[in-house]
Write a protein that holds these residues in place. Structure first.
Motif, PDB file in Angstrom:
ATOM      1  N   TRP A 122     -17.506 -27.269  45.732  1.00  0.00           N
ATOM      2  CA  TRP A 122     -18.281 -26.283  44.977  1.00  0.00           C
ATOM      3  C   TRP A 122     -18.707 -25.140  45.902  1.00  0.00           C
ATOM      4  O   TRP A 122     -18.540 -23.967  45.600  1.00  0.00           O
ATOM      5  CB  TRP A 122     -19.489 -26.967  44.343  1.00  0.00           C
ATOM      6  CG  TRP A 122     -20.345 -26.117  43.472  1.00  0.00           C
ATOM      7  CD1 TRP A 122     -21.018 -24.975  43.825  1.00  0.00           C
ATOM      8  CD2 TRP A 122     -20.611 -26.320  42.084  1.00  0.00           C
ATOM      9  NE1 TRP A 122     -21.704 -24.480  42.755  1.00  0.00           N
ATOM     10  CE2 TRP A 122     -21.474 -25.280  41.661  1.00  0.00           C
ATOM     11  CE3 TRP A 122     -20.235 -27.287  41.162  1.00  0.00           C
ATOM     12  CZ2 TRP A 122     -21.953 -25.189  40.361  1.00  0.00           C
ATOM     13  CZ3 TRP A 122     -20.726 -27.182  39.861  1.00  0.00           C
ATOM     14  CH2 TRP A 122     -21.554 -26.146  39.479  1.00  0.00           C
ATOM     15  N   PRO A 169     -14.331 -26.626  34.212  1.00  0.00           N
ATOM     16  CA  PRO A 169     -13.216 -26.411  35.144  1.00  0.00           C
ATOM     17  C   PRO A 169     -13.295 -25.077  35.880  1.00  0.00           C
ATOM     18  O   PRO A 169     -12.658 -24.904  36.916  1.00  0.00           O
ATOM     19  CB  PRO A 169     -11.986 -26.467  34.239  1.00  0.00           C
ATOM     20  CG  PRO A 169     -12.488 -26.201  32.869  1.00  0.00           C
ATOM     21  CD  PRO A 169     -13.888 -26.724  32.825  1.00  0.00           C
ATOM     22  N   LEU A 170     -14.088 -24.163  35.371  1.00  0.00           N
ATOM     23  CA  LEU A 170     -14.190 -22.867  36.046  1.00  0.00           C
ATOM     24  C   LEU A 170     -15.021 -22.968  37.321  1.00  0.00           C
ATOM     25  O   LEU A 170     -14.864 -22.158  38.238  1.00  0.00           O
ATOM     26  CB  LEU A 170     -14.815 -21.828  35.110  1.00  0.00           C
ATOM     27  CG  LEU A 170     -13.951 -21.433  33.910  1.00  0.00           C
ATOM     28  CD1 LEU A 170     -14.701 -20.457  33.016  1.00  0.00           C
ATOM     29  CD2 LEU A 170     -12.636 -20.835  34.363  1.00  0.00           C
ATOM     30  N   ILE A 171     -15.917 -23.930  37.364  1.00  0.00           N
ATOM     31  CA  ILE A 171     -16.772 -24.038  38.546  1.00  0.00           C
ATOM     32  C   ILE A 171     -16.774 -25.445  39.143  1.00  0.00           C
ATOM     33  O   ILE A 171     -17.145 -25.617  40.295  1.00  0.00           O
ATOM     34  CB  ILE A 171     -18.229 -23.624  38.235  1.00  0.00           C
ATOM     35  CG1 ILE A 171     -18.754 -24.414  37.030  1.00  0.00           C
ATOM     36  CG2 ILE A 171     -18.344 -22.148  37.989  1.00  0.00           C
ATOM     37  CD1 ILE A 171     -20.219 -24.173  36.739  1.00  0.00           C
ATOM     38  N   GLY A 172     -16.387 -26.430  38.384  1.00  0.00           N
ATOM     39  CA  GLY A 172     -16.484 -27.808  38.856  1.00  0.00           C
ATOM     40  C   GLY A 172     -15.233 -28.279  39.576  1.00  0.00           C
ATOM     41  O   GLY A 172     -14.302 -27.512  39.809  1.00  0.00           O
ATOM     42  N   TYR A 173     -15.233 -29.546  39.923  1.00  0.00           N
ATOM     43  CA  TYR A 173     -14.103 -30.088  40.678  1.00  0.00           C
ATOM     44  C   TYR A 173     -13.801 -31.519  40.278  1.00  0.00           C
ATOM     45  O   TYR A 173     -13.048 -32.215  40.949  1.00  0.00           O
ATOM     46  CB  TYR A 173     -14.387 -30.014  42.173  1.00  0.00           C
ATOM     47  CG  TYR A 173     -15.707 -30.646  42.552  1.00  0.00           C
ATOM     48  CD1 TYR A 173     -15.795 -32.018  42.747  1.00  0.00           C
ATOM     49  CD2 TYR A 173     -16.855 -29.895  42.676  1.00  0.00           C
ATOM     50  CE1 TYR A 173     -17.001 -32.613  43.055  1.00  0.00           C
ATOM     51  CE2 TYR A 173     -18.062 -30.477  42.988  1.00  0.00           C
ATOM     52  CZ  TYR A 173     -18.129 -31.837  43.176  1.00  0.00           C
ATOM     53  OH  TYR A 173     -19.322 -32.425  43.471  1.00  0.00           O
ATOM     54  N   GLY A 174     -14.416 -32.000  39.202  1.00  0.00           N
ATOM     55  CA  GLY A 174     -14.204 -33.383  38.810  1.00  0.00           C
ATOM     56  C   GLY A 174     -12.871 -33.582  38.102  1.00  0.00           C
ATOM     57  O   GLY A 174     -12.341 -32.663  37.473  1.00  0.00           O
ATOM     58  N   TYR A 175     -12.365 -34.805  38.200  1.00  0.00           N
ATOM     59  CA  TYR A 175     -11.176 -35.166  37.440  1.00  0.00           C
ATOM     60  C   TYR A 175     -11.599 -35.505  36.016  1.00  0.00           C
ATOM     61  O   TYR A 175     -12.621 -36.147  35.794  1.00  0.00           O
ATOM     62  CB  TYR A 175     -10.492 -36.390  38.059  1.00  0.00           C
ATOM     63  CG  TYR A 175      -9.475 -37.005  37.128  1.00  0.00           C
ATOM     64  CD1 TYR A 175      -8.210 -36.445  36.982  1.00  0.00           C
ATOM     65  CD2 TYR A 175      -9.801 -38.120  36.356  1.00  0.00           C
ATOM     66  CE1 TYR A 175      -7.285 -36.993  36.094  1.00  0.00           C
ATOM     67  CE2 TYR A 175      -8.892 -38.676  35.468  1.00  0.00           C
ATOM     68  CZ  TYR A 175      -7.633 -38.100  35.343  1.00  0.00           C
ATOM     69  OH  TYR A 175      -6.734 -38.631  34.464  1.00  0.00           O
ATOM     70  N   ARG A 196     -15.812 -22.996  47.081  1.00  0.00           N
ATOM     71  CA  ARG A 196     -15.305 -22.159  46.001  1.00  0.00           C
ATOM     72  C   ARG A 196     -16.226 -20.963  45.757  1.00  0.00           C
ATOM     73  O   ARG A 196     -15.765 -19.831  45.605  1.00  0.00           O
ATOM     74  CB  ARG A 196     -15.208 -23.021  44.737  1.00  0.00           C
ATOM     75  CG  ARG A 196     -14.219 -22.561  43.721  1.00  0.00           C
ATOM     76  CD  ARG A 196     -14.028 -23.695  42.730  1.00  0.00           C
ATOM     77  NE  ARG A 196     -13.394 -23.235  41.530  1.00  0.00           N
ATOM     78  CZ  ARG A 196     -13.127 -24.038  40.496  1.00  0.00           C
ATOM     79  NH1 ARG A 196     -13.439 -25.321  40.543  1.00  0.00           N
ATOM     80  NH2 ARG A 196     -12.527 -23.567  39.435  1.00  0.00           N
ATOM     81  N   MET A 213      -8.203 -32.674  47.750  1.00  0.00           N
ATOM     82  CA  MET A 213      -8.932 -31.400  47.733  1.00  0.00           C
ATOM     83  C   MET A 213      -9.412 -31.039  49.136  1.00  0.00           C
ATOM     84  O   MET A 213      -9.342 -29.876  49.546  1.00  0.00           O
ATOM     85  CB  MET A 213     -10.111 -31.476  46.764  1.00  0.00           C
ATOM     86  CG  MET A 213      -9.685 -31.536  45.304  1.00  0.00           C
ATOM     87  SD  MET A 213     -11.050 -31.215  44.138  1.00  0.00           S
ATOM     88  CE  MET A 213     -12.079 -32.648  44.410  1.00  0.00           C
ATOM     89  N   ASP A 243     -16.979 -31.808  34.247  1.00  0.00           N
ATOM     90  CA  ASP A 243     -17.658 -30.542  34.528  1.00  0.00           C
ATOM     91  C   ASP A 243     -16.774 -29.358  34.131  1.00  0.00           C
ATOM     92  O   ASP A 243     -15.586 -29.494  33.877  1.00  0.00           O
ATOM     93  CB  ASP A 243     -18.079 -30.458  36.002  1.00  0.00           C
ATOM     94  CG  ASP A 243     -16.973 -30.871  36.943  1.00  0.00           C
ATOM     95  OD1 ASP A 243     -15.795 -30.835  36.536  1.00  0.00           O
ATOM     96  OD2 ASP A 243     -17.271 -31.249  38.078  1.00  0.00           O
ATOM     97  N   ARG A 281      -7.338 -31.734  41.031  1.00  0.00           N
ATOM     98  CA  ARG A 281      -8.776 -31.643  40.824  1.00  0.00           C
ATOM     99  C   ARG A 281      -9.370 -33.040  40.607  1.00  0.00           C
ATOM    100  O   ARG A 281      -8.856 -33.819  39.809  1.00  0.00           O
ATOM    101  CB  ARG A 281      -9.063 -30.747  39.613  1.00  0.00           C
ATOM    102  CG  ARG A 281     -10.468 -30.245  39.547  1.00  0.00           C
ATOM    103  CD  ARG A 281     -10.573 -29.054  38.611  1.00  0.00           C
ATOM    104  NE  ARG A 281      -9.730 -27.935  39.043  1.00  0.00           N
ATOM    105  CZ  ARG A 281     -10.018 -27.133  40.059  1.00  0.00           C
ATOM    106  NH1 ARG A 281     -11.128 -27.308  40.745  1.00  0.00           N
ATOM    107  NH2 ARG A 281      -9.221 -26.156  40.388  1.00  0.00           N
ATOM    108  N   GLY A 282     -10.391 -33.345  41.365  1.00  0.00           N
ATOM    109  CA  GLY A 282     -11.014 -34.659  41.274  1.00  0.00           C
ATOM    110  C   GLY A 282     -10.563 -35.606  42.368  1.00  0.00           C
ATOM    111  O   GLY A 282     -11.265 -36.561  42.687  1.00  0.00           O
TER     112      GLY A 282
END
Lengths: 160, 185
Positions: free
Chosen positions: B149, A58-64, B152, B171, A56, B165-166
């Motif tokens: 999400w 990186p500015l809004i997502g959180y996935g690795y 944030r 987190m 996703d 992240r992830g």
């Protein structure tokens, strides 16, 4: 044999029959894990149970997502992500001694899911935020949510 | 002091009958045992404690007001306002719980992080704004899930280091630490 609703799965989600019309009790072995949101199918295929993999924004997502790999929902990006953990493209999901295989599913060309082959030829999948299952074939998870197996990869199996 | 205590008690009773869940009333006087008594060793023991148990309603969900409340003066209108706030807080808590339940019930088996948060109930939680932050963090502390999400977007902040992240557990821990520092937890 149990019938849908899918009480043979740990989470017994009422949407499973629509999402996985080919998944039946005799296709599915007892669940490997309870439901968790700590990791997803993409991570599980790479044997990572610490991260939720997704490319996703990186500015809004959180996935690795592995460093240096395009954060886009394309087969190429997913292949590149799995290459960072030793997988290379291969032709099919037929069991090969000495190799661990994965299958990347896609729906209309967009990656949706990944499954990992076990040493006995069965496959294991993490169902999104739900549990891990073992399924006998890749076709078990074909359907409107995951589409169908699109790309196969393999890496040398770890020796115990 | 007795008159003042009675006034507080009456005000609290009125508010409780109006639906307030729980209140902590700051007091410049030594706390007196009204009912129920402040629990032994309770960190709120400097306050007079009045709860819904006075109505024999078995609510066990105290809404601990923010630290800002301790700065309120021992003033009748202020006290009533606080109690009304508790009533609003109850409505918010109930709405939040309903939205969380809907979000979780409507989840698909998709692994897309976008699919996880695109749900209307999740988006509605985001629309609640900063008043939802304590509830989200409370939920996150109770059960790790994909609240990142929402946190944030609502907070316009992002305390998670790029390398974490992830990693959902890391987190979650980072956001809870952020919540403690911001006074939301």
């Amino acid at each position: 044999m149990s019938n849908w609703p899918p009480d043979f799965t740990a989470s017994a989600r009422p949407v499973f029959p629509q999402e996985f019309p080919h998944l039946k009790p005799h296709h599915c072995k007892p669940d490997l894990s309870p439901a968790t949101t700590d990791y997803n199918c993409i991570a599980w295929a790479a044997s990572d149970t610490d991260n939720w993999w997704w490319p996703d924004d990186p500015l809004i997502g959180y996935g690795y997502w592995p460093n240096g790999v395009d954060r886009r929902e394309t087969i190429e990006a997913f292949v590149a992500a799995y290459q960072t953990v030793g997988f290379e493209r291969c032709d099919d999901g037929i069991l090969e001694v000495g190799f661990e295989k994965i299958a990347i599913y896609a729906l209309k060309g967009v990656p949706t899911h990944a499954a990992r082959q076990l040493a006995d030829g069965n496959w294991t999948s993490k169902l999104g935020p739900f549990e891990d299952i073992v399924h006998l074939t890749l076709e078990c998870l074909k359907g409107p949510l995951y589409g169908e197996p699109d790309t196969y990869m393999r890496r040398p199996a770890k020796t115990v | 002091m007795p008159d003042r205590t009675i006034a507080i008690y009456d005000a609290a009773k009125t508010a409780l009958l109006g639906g307030a869940l729980y209140s902590l009333i700051s007091s410049s006087v030594q706390p007196r045992p009204l009912y129920p008594f402040a629990p032994e060793g309770d960190k709120t023991s400097e306050y007079v404690n009045i709860s819904m148990q006075s109505r024999e309603v078995s609510y066990e969900l105290p809404i601990i007001e923010s630290a800002a409340m301790s700065r309120l003066s021992f003033d009748q209108p202020t006290t009533i306002a606080v109690l009304k706030s508790a009533k609003e807080q109850r409505a918010l808590t109930e709405e939040f719980a309903k939205l969380v339940a809907n979000w979780k019930a409507n989840r698909s088996a998709s692994s897309s992080s976008i699919a996880v948060v695109i749900d209307p109930s999740y988006q509605r939680i985001i629309s609640l704004g900063t008043k939802a932050l304590p509830l989200i963090l409370q939920e996150l502390a109770h059960e790790t899930d994909h609240w990142f999400w929402a946190l944030r977007v609502i907070s316009n902040d992002d305390p998670v280091a790029a390398q974490d992240r992830g990693n959902v557990k890391k987190m979650a821990a980072t956001w809870l630490d952020w919540g403690r520092k911001q006074g939301y937890v």
